[in-house]
Design an enzyme around this catalytic site. Structure first.
Site, PDB file in Angstrom:
ATOM      1  N   GLU A 498     -66.894  61.208 -38.321  1.00  0.00           N
ATOM      2  CA  GLU A 498     -66.939  61.468 -36.886  1.00  0.00           C
ATOM      3  C   GLU A 498     -68.278  62.121 -36.542  1.00  0.00           C
ATOM      4  O   GLU A 498     -68.636  63.132 -37.148  1.00  0.00           O
ATOM      5  CB  GLU A 498     -65.767  62.383 -36.514  1.00  0.00           C
ATOM      6  CG  GLU A 498     -64.425  61.705 -36.766  1.00  0.00           C
ATOM      7  CD  GLU A 498     -63.289  62.691 -37.032  1.00  0.00           C
ATOM      8  OE1 GLU A 498     -63.430  63.883 -36.721  1.00  0.00           O
ATOM      9  OE2 GLU A 498     -62.251  62.239 -37.560  1.00  0.00           O
ATOM     10  N   GLU A 529     -59.105  60.693 -39.639  1.00  0.00           N
ATOM     11  CA  GLU A 529     -59.431  61.219 -40.968  1.00  0.00           C
ATOM     12  C   GLU A 529     -58.727  60.459 -42.091  1.00  0.00           C
ATOM     13  O   GLU A 529     -59.290  60.209 -43.156  1.00  0.00           O
ATOM     14  CB  GLU A 529     -59.061  62.708 -41.055  1.00  0.00           C
ATOM     15  CG  GLU A 529     -59.942  63.640 -40.237  1.00  0.00           C
ATOM     16  CD  GLU A 529     -59.631  63.631 -38.757  1.00  0.00           C
ATOM     17  OE1 GLU A 529     -58.595  63.046 -38.367  1.00  0.00           O
ATOM     18  OE2 GLU A 529     -60.417  64.203 -37.979  1.00  0.00           O
ATOM     19  N   GLN A 551     -64.848  66.129 -40.724  1.00  0.00           N
ATOM     20  CA  GLN A 551     -65.764  66.928 -39.907  1.00  0.00           C
ATOM     21  C   GLN A 551     -65.613  68.433 -40.145  1.00  0.00           C
ATOM     22  O   GLN A 551     -66.604  69.141 -40.259  1.00  0.00           O
ATOM     23  CB  GLN A 551     -65.551  66.582 -38.436  1.00  0.00           C
ATOM     24  CG  GLN A 551     -66.621  67.116 -37.544  1.00  0.00           C
ATOM     25  CD  GLN A 551     -66.589  66.448 -36.183  1.00  0.00           C
ATOM     26  OE1 GLN A 551     -65.627  66.593 -35.432  1.00  0.00           O
ATOM     27  NE2 GLN A 551     -67.624  65.702 -35.862  1.00  0.00           N
ATOM     28  N   ASP A 554     -60.627  72.200 -41.776  1.00  0.00           N
ATOM     29  CA  ASP A 554     -59.314  72.363 -41.133  1.00  0.00           C
ATOM     30  C   ASP A 554     -58.597  71.016 -40.952  1.00  0.00           C
ATOM     31  O   ASP A 554     -57.379  70.970 -40.880  1.00  0.00           O
ATOM     32  CB  ASP A 554     -59.484  73.012 -39.766  1.00  0.00           C
ATOM     33  CG  ASP A 554     -60.243  74.321 -39.866  1.00  0.00           C
ATOM     34  OD1 ASP A 554     -59.625  75.373 -39.703  1.00  0.00           O
ATOM     35  OD2 ASP A 554     -61.466  74.288 -40.143  1.00  0.00           O
ATOM     36  N   TYR A 555     -59.331  69.937 -40.829  1.00  0.00           N
ATOM     37  CA  TYR A 555     -58.720  68.634 -40.532  1.00  0.00           C
ATOM     38  C   TYR A 555     -58.564  67.762 -41.780  1.00  0.00           C
ATOM     39  O   TYR A 555     -58.171  66.602 -41.687  1.00  0.00           O
ATOM     40  CB  TYR A 555     -59.514  67.931 -39.425  1.00  0.00           C
ATOM     41  CG  TYR A 555     -59.726  68.895 -38.272  1.00  0.00           C
ATOM     42  CD1 TYR A 555     -58.629  69.592 -37.746  1.00  0.00           C
ATOM     43  CD2 TYR A 555     -60.982  69.193 -37.787  1.00  0.00           C
ATOM     44  CE1 TYR A 555     -58.796  70.551 -36.747  1.00  0.00           C
ATOM     45  CE2 TYR A 555     -61.149  70.143 -36.789  1.00  0.00           C
ATOM     46  CZ  TYR A 555     -60.051  70.826 -36.282  1.00  0.00           C
ATOM     47  OH  TYR A 555     -60.211  71.775 -35.314  1.00  0.00           O
ATOM     48  N   HIS A 596     -61.121  76.659 -36.875  1.00  0.00           N
ATOM     49  CA  HIS A 596     -62.412  76.387 -37.512  1.00  0.00           C
ATOM     50  C   HIS A 596     -62.747  77.458 -38.531  1.00  0.00           C
ATOM     51  O   HIS A 596     -63.895  77.892 -38.651  1.00  0.00           O
ATOM     52  CB  HIS A 596     -63.533  76.282 -36.463  1.00  0.00           C
ATOM     53  CG  HIS A 596     -63.340  75.151 -35.508  1.00  0.00           C
ATOM     54  ND1 HIS A 596     -62.542  75.259 -34.391  1.00  0.00           N
ATOM     55  CD2 HIS A 596     -63.790  73.872 -35.517  1.00  0.00           C
ATOM     56  CE1 HIS A 596     -62.542  74.109 -33.749  1.00  0.00           C
ATOM     57  NE2 HIS A 596     -63.280  73.246 -34.414  1.00  0.00           N
TER      58      HIS A 596
END
Ligand SMILES: Cc1ncc(C[n+]2csc(CCOP(=O)(O)OP(=O)(O)O)c2C)c(N)n1
Ligand SMILES: [Mg+2]
Length: 797
Positions: A498, A529, A551, A554-555, A596
């Site tokens: 991304e 993702e 990115q 956290d994701y 984040h």
């Protein structure tokens, strides 16, 4: 029984009647063989010779048709129903199929997983023992199956996407063993119910955007175990539900076909067109293969009479693909009923023989272990009367087991050794026990990582060097210069994620590089993702060197499943026959607030055994880790420090050459009173705390572990502990997370407990996520004052 399959024509057009007839009967023969394998396979489980069975009965006709269009160079990413396809493509024999059902660990007998996977989880070899990719262009390729439903979709996307890369990037043409100008398609199979998974829908969307030669076959038997499709799919029809994805003139999208699973001629015609278009134009294709049956129900774990009513069961009998194909052959005068009966009889005989051969090949080595053990036990009993009876009883127990397992042999020998003790008398028995332990370890515990020349642990260390006059630059600029050099030197490297393409990632690591190296190699993806990971896995499995970006750490959760189930297990579950040199690039640890600041390292290291987990403290170290990973064949994740991109670092002048060895901690500060072990962003907080402690005359030694998997392979931390006799592990994961892992490694594996003067500690983040703002961070993640306090407390203890 060996398959003797000549290459079939991809199209039936233009065939003479005799040739056509021959081909139809040839398919019918495989269809009958496959059905018989399902029937006998189920019996083997129900009589206890195998533990679990799942079969492709009901899908035979469609798969025989499908196999006609699978060419050398193509890939399959499928699921557990595809045995007929495998037989008809010449990629599996019935004997091998049964070897897998029995869990035969010999790769020569069971070439898909060496007994590691449940039956019908197929694979073919992609890399040789040196870790070099084979000539995949001139063979049919089966990427290794996984059981999580729809897990095959995202990898399939990547395998198909690789064809696009090979077609578009001219510098890749030199790798003629990996692709023929991107002409390879990826066949992806999935059950109707599994299309409910997000994996399926995300893949469909991504394939429609990307335009890749992904050919999806949905085997629609109306059920996902017991749940009918009205509870699975909007309008109870995947082709109806997907209509908005249909490619039209001037749009992207996918071609969608619907065809009946018992209609041999219709299947051949439809598949021919769809596959040809996908191959030529890279338009993704979906075949909704409806009206498929499941004569024996889902698996050996249940019976479908519990959830299918009598009407449905009767319908399935009448519309069974074999019944229908038989009628069609006779109606078209391709064969008589008697000729077909002969084929059916012959199929039964063939399968019976293959099954028996597989069982013998599986059992013989165990029988040999039993007879060796019995002879050794007799030798022991003969030498000593006092326990002869007990040993003879064990020997009798072992030889009376009708279908012995390796574990029976180990259990009995171990019991005998408990009786005899370790003396001279049991010397030979003990030796044999150790020999079997080694053999079983090879069978069951190897290949989590590459063990040969492509092991990351064999990459030689090259130190970063610096020209005298170098000044400090921002961390992101170091990465940017590195990626620039990397893309200039290695055409196999791709980077995507991304915001990674046009703007060069959210922290500018790739700034300006898309313009230089093209959007075929450095590009933006949708926010997805899960399938970004699958895209990376597919490229890596086909021998490319993808850097797939998440990115923010956290994701990673969105993309964790394919990493855990697929990338991390691939080398292991194929017993070393496939490799996935994927690099996942991400950024994490503390920055800001709940979303984040992620540092779920405990989750990562527990989910990703089979991957390397790199936690560089700065960007210079990160570059060295990328270099190491790029020289090896195992997947790795590199977690850059989210708050480190604008910190100044010295620029090495050998960016492409230096390597950071994995599993080797680095001493970042020498000291004598206490050892502090940490990594990543927390390390800077630790160094702040150390300054405070030093003012109190406490001398701290600070070690950066650099990688969590592998972890301190040479026990450098122990060396430090031997000197200081005090140790604390600091990170910003939850309590008991990665700090607990480090603690365990040093105390248990390294025997660190013997060198302690005071009780060892961990300092971690709080169990909750950090509230927004600098104070939220300070009071949630470890801070310098807190670390100093613990250090002082330990000195006072
Ligand atoms: C992620 C995941 N959830 C659940 C399961 C258990 N499971 C195995 S097969 C299956 C049903 C799949 O049905 P379908 O996709 O229609 O394929 P079919 O077996 O009917 O060919 C389920 C729920 C699984 N393997 N993976
Ligand atoms: Mg189904």
């Amino acid at each position: 029984m060996e398959n003797t399959f000549e290459d079939v024509e991809p199209s039936m057009e233009g065939l003479s009647f005799d040739h056509f007839r021959e081909e139809v009967l040839h398919d019918y023969r495989w269809i009958c063989i496959s059905r018989e394998a399902s029937l006998l396979g189920r019996k083997e489980v129900l009589t206890g010779k195998a533990k679990f069975g799942i079969f492709g009965d009901g899908k035979e006709v469609a798969q025989a048709a499908m196999a006609k269009f699978f060419q050398p160079g193509d890939f399959r990413s499928g699921y557990y129903r595809d045995q007929t396809f495998m037989f008809a493509s010449g990629l599996a024999t019935v004997q091998q199929f049964f070897a897998q059902l029995y869990a035969d660990p010999n790769l020569e007998n069971e070439p898909f997983s060496g007994g590691r996977q449940m039956n019908a989880h197929f694979a073919s070899r992609f890399v040789n023992e040196e870790g070099e990719w084979l000539d995949l262009v001139n063979r049919k390729n089966i990427s290794s199956d996984v059981a999580p439903t729809a897990g095959q979709m995202t990898r399939g996307l990547g395998l198909a996407f690789a064809s696009k890369c090979f077609r578009n990037v001219k510098e890749l043409q030199q790798f003629s063993n990996l692709s023929d100008n991107g002409n390879e398609v990826c066949f992806c199979t999935i059950g109707d119910a599994s299309t409910s998974e997000g994996h399926f829908l995300e893949t469909i969307n991504a394939a429609g955007v990307l335009q890749v030669p992904l050919v999806i076959f949905v085997w629609d038997d109306g059920y996902g175990i017991s749940v009918p499709k009205k509870y699975q799919t909007t309008k109870a029809s995947i082709s109806e539900a997907l209509k908005g994805f249909q490619k039209e003139d001037g749009t992207n999208g996918i071609n969608i076909y619907k065809v009946k699973g018992w209609d041999y001629a219709g299947l051949c015609e439809t598949f021919e067109e769809g596959v040809r278009l996908a191959r030529q134009t890279h338009t993704p294709t979906l075949f909704h293969v409806d009206e498929i049956t499941q004569p024996q129900g889902h698996s050996t774990s249940g019976s479908h009479e519990r959830y299918k009513d009598s009407n449905r069961l009767e319908w399935e009998r009448q519309w069974d693909g074999i019944v229908k194909m038989r009628e069609w052959i006779i109606a078209n005068a391709l064969a008589t009923s008697e000729e077909l009966s002969d084929i059916e009889m012959e199929a039964k005989e063939n399968v019976r023989n293959s099954k028996a051969a597989a069982w013998e090949a599986y059992l013989n080595p165990i029988r040999l272990q039993v007879s060796n053990s019995v002879a050794l036990l007799k030798g022991v009993a003969d030498k000593n009367n006092s326990f002869a009876n007990e040993i003879n009883a064990l020997s009798n127990e072992l030889s009376s087991i009708r279908e012995p397992l390796r574990r029976d042999v180990m259990r009995i020998i171990n019991m005998a050794l408990d009786i005899t003790g370790n003396g001279e008398i049991s010397f030979l028995l003990k030796n044999y026990y150790v020999e079997l332990q080694k053999e079983n370890k090879k069978n069951y515990n190897t290949f989590l990582y590459n063990e040969g020349p492509k092991s990351a642990l064999k990459v030689e260390e090259v130190k970063a060097t610096y020209a005298d006059e170098t000044s400090n630059i921002n961390g992101f600029e170091i990465l940017n210069k590195y990626f620039n050099n990397l893309f200039a030197s290695n055409p196999k490297v791709f980077a995507f994620g991304e915001d990674l393409g046009y703007i060069g990632d959210v922290n500018q690591g790739f700034s300006g590089l898309q313009a230089k190296y093209g959007s075929d190699r450095i590009f933006d993806t949708g926010i997805r993702e899960l399938s970004i990971m699958g895209q990376g896995i597919g490229l890596a499995v086909r021998g490319l060197r993808p850097i797939a970006e998440i990115q923010y750490l956290d994701y990673l959760l969105y993309g964790l499943q394919p990493l855990s189930d697929d990338a991390a297990t691939l080398h292991f579950r194929t017993k070393g026959q496939q490799s996935c040199p994927l690099i996942v690039r991400t950024r994490g640890h503390r920055l800001e607030g709940v979303w984040h600041s992620g540092s779920p390292m405990g989750m990562i290291i527990n989910a990703l055994r089979g991957m390397y987990v790199c936690v560089p403290r700065n960007m210079v170290q990160a570059v060295g880790m990328y270099n190491t990973l790029l020289r090896s064949n195992d997947p790795g994740i590199v977690i850059e420090c989210l708050n480190g991109y604008r910190l100044k670092e010295k620029l090495p002048n050998n960016l492409l050459e230096y390597t950071v060895p994995l599993g080797i901690p680095e001493k970042v500060k020498e000291g004598t009173d206490i050892t502090i072990v940490s990594y990543g962003s927390t390390l800077r907080i630790v160094l702040d705390a150390v300054q405070l402690a030093e003012k109190q005359n406490i001398s701290c030694e600070v070690l950066d572990v650099q990688t969590l998997l592998p972890f301190d392979i040479n026990h450098k931390i122990l060396e430090s502990l031997k000197k200081t006799n005090r140790i604390v592990f600091v990170d910003e994961d939850v309590p008991g997370g990665a700090a607990g892992f480090m603690f365990n490694k040093v105390m248990e594996e390294q025997g660190g407990y013997r060198w302690l003067d005071v009780s060892p500690r961990t300092i971690t983040a709080k169990a909750h996520r950090p509230p927004y703002g600098s104070d939220g961070d300070y009071f949630s993640k470890p801070n310098a004052e807190e670390i100093e306090a613990v250090v002082k407390e330990m000195m006072a203890e």
